[in-house]
Design a protein around this motif. Sequence first.
Motif, short mmCIF file in Angstrom:
data_model
loop_
_atom_site.label_atom_id
_atom_site.label_comp_id
_atom_site.label_asym_id
_atom_site.label_seq_id
_atom_site.Cartn_x
_atom_site.Cartn_y
_atom_site.Cartn_z
N ARG A 46 19.82 -36.40 6.18
CA ARG A 46 18.28 -36.67 6.73
C ARG A 46 17.27 -36.18 6.03
O ARG A 46 17.32 -34.84 5.34
CB ARG A 46 18.22 -35.78 7.93
CG ARG A 46 17.13 -36.05 8.91
CD ARG A 46 17.05 -35.21 10.40
NE ARG A 46 15.89 -35.42 11.02
CZ ARG A 46 14.70 -34.87 10.86
NH1 ARG A 46 14.56 -34.01 9.77
NH2 ARG A 46 13.63 -35.17 11.81
N SER A 47 16.28 -36.62 5.63
CA SER A 47 14.98 -36.04 5.15
C SER A 47 13.60 -36.59 6.03
O SER A 47 13.84 -37.65 6.92
CB SER A 47 14.78 -36.84 3.90
OG SER A 47 14.50 -38.05 3.71
N GLU A 48 12.52 -36.12 5.82
CA GLU A 48 11.52 -36.26 6.48
C GLU A 48 10.29 -36.25 5.62
O GLU A 48 10.05 -35.39 4.84
CB GLU A 48 11.38 -35.26 7.88
CG GLU A 48 10.27 -35.71 8.86
CD GLU A 48 10.29 -35.00 10.17
OE1 GLU A 48 9.37 -34.92 10.80
OE2 GLU A 48 11.49 -34.02 10.30
N ASP A 49 9.45 -37.04 5.87
CA ASP A 49 8.00 -36.95 5.14
C ASP A 49 6.79 -37.47 6.16
O ASP A 49 7.31 -37.68 7.58
CB ASP A 49 7.93 -37.77 3.97
CG ASP A 49 8.09 -39.22 4.11
OD1 ASP A 49 7.69 -39.80 5.13
OD2 ASP A 49 8.48 -40.03 2.96
N LYS A 50 5.66 -37.63 5.62
CA LYS A 50 4.53 -37.68 6.83
C LYS A 50 4.81 -39.13 7.19
O LYS A 50 4.25 -39.60 8.52
CB LYS A 50 3.24 -37.60 6.05
CG LYS A 50 3.00 -38.64 4.98
CD LYS A 50 1.83 -38.41 4.38
CE LYS A 50 1.63 -39.44 3.37
NZ LYS A 50 0.36 -40.15 3.19
N ASP A 51 5.54 -40.11 6.77
CA ASP A 51 5.70 -41.41 7.45
C ASP A 51 6.91 -41.96 7.76
O ASP A 51 6.93 -42.79 8.79
CB ASP A 51 5.58 -42.43 5.89
CG ASP A 51 4.21 -42.63 5.25
OD1 ASP A 51 3.14 -42.02 6.01
OD2 ASP A 51 4.08 -42.44 4.37
N PHE A 52 8.09 -41.22 7.43
CA PHE A 52 9.34 -41.49 8.08
C PHE A 52 10.43 -40.35 8.30
O PHE A 52 10.16 -39.39 7.36
CB PHE A 52 10.03 -42.58 7.27
CG PHE A 52 9.69 -44.12 7.05
CD1 PHE A 52 9.86 -44.84 7.92
CD2 PHE A 52 8.65 -44.19 6.18
CE1 PHE A 52 9.22 -46.08 8.12
CE2 PHE A 52 8.03 -45.57 6.21
CZ PHE A 52 8.41 -46.54 7.02
N VAL A 53 11.10 -40.54 9.15
CA VAL A 53 12.49 -39.82 9.11
C VAL A 53 13.32 -40.61 8.57
O VAL A 53 13.61 -41.77 8.95
CB VAL A 53 12.95 -39.31 10.55
CG1 VAL A 53 14.35 -38.71 10.51
CG2 VAL A 53 11.94 -38.18 11.18
N THR A 54 13.86 -40.25 7.23
CA THR A 54 14.80 -41.16 6.81
C THR A 54 16.34 -40.47 6.60
O THR A 54 16.42 -39.45 6.48
CB THR A 54 14.65 -41.22 5.25
OG1 THR A 54 13.25 -41.80 5.26
CG2 THR A 54 15.28 -42.10 4.42
N PHE A 55 17.35 -41.35 7.12
CA PHE A 55 18.52 -41.02 6.90
C PHE A 55 19.28 -41.73 5.60
O PHE A 55 18.94 -43.08 5.62
CB PHE A 55 19.53 -41.62 8.21
CG PHE A 55 19.10 -40.81 9.40
CD1 PHE A 55 19.83 -39.46 9.64
CD2 PHE A 55 18.23 -41.23 10.22
CE1 PHE A 55 19.37 -38.88 10.71
CE2 PHE A 55 17.84 -40.58 11.44
CZ PHE A 55 18.35 -39.23 11.78
N VAL A 56 19.54 -40.88 4.67
CA VAL A 56 19.95 -41.52 3.45
C VAL A 56 21.58 -41.65 3.76
O VAL A 56 22.28 -40.59 3.85
CB VAL A 56 19.91 -40.38 2.22
CG1 VAL A 56 20.45 -41.12 0.85
CG2 VAL A 56 18.48 -40.48 2.18
#
Length: 92
Positions: free
Chosen positions: A6-16
Amino acid sequence: MFKIRRSEDKDFVTFVLSGRIEEEQLSELQKLLKVELGANPTPIALDLGDVKLVDREAIKFFAVCEAHGVVIKNCPSYVREWIETGRGSNEP
């Protein structure tokens, strides 16, 4: 081997996602998405750049995710084609 990061930035929570994604792994991924959707209004993305193999149930799962607004990033072309083909199917 299947992995989720899991990663997070200002636009999305992303599951790689990486490895093989088969029906057995989908329940874990569904739980993570449900928790994330309930806890956070940030849009969700699934990054499939490191995915090596998917089964039919995973394709259906990705199609449903997209229909509910989940963004699929770095999708291998064969997976994209199967998702698009699966959307037109009347099969359960």
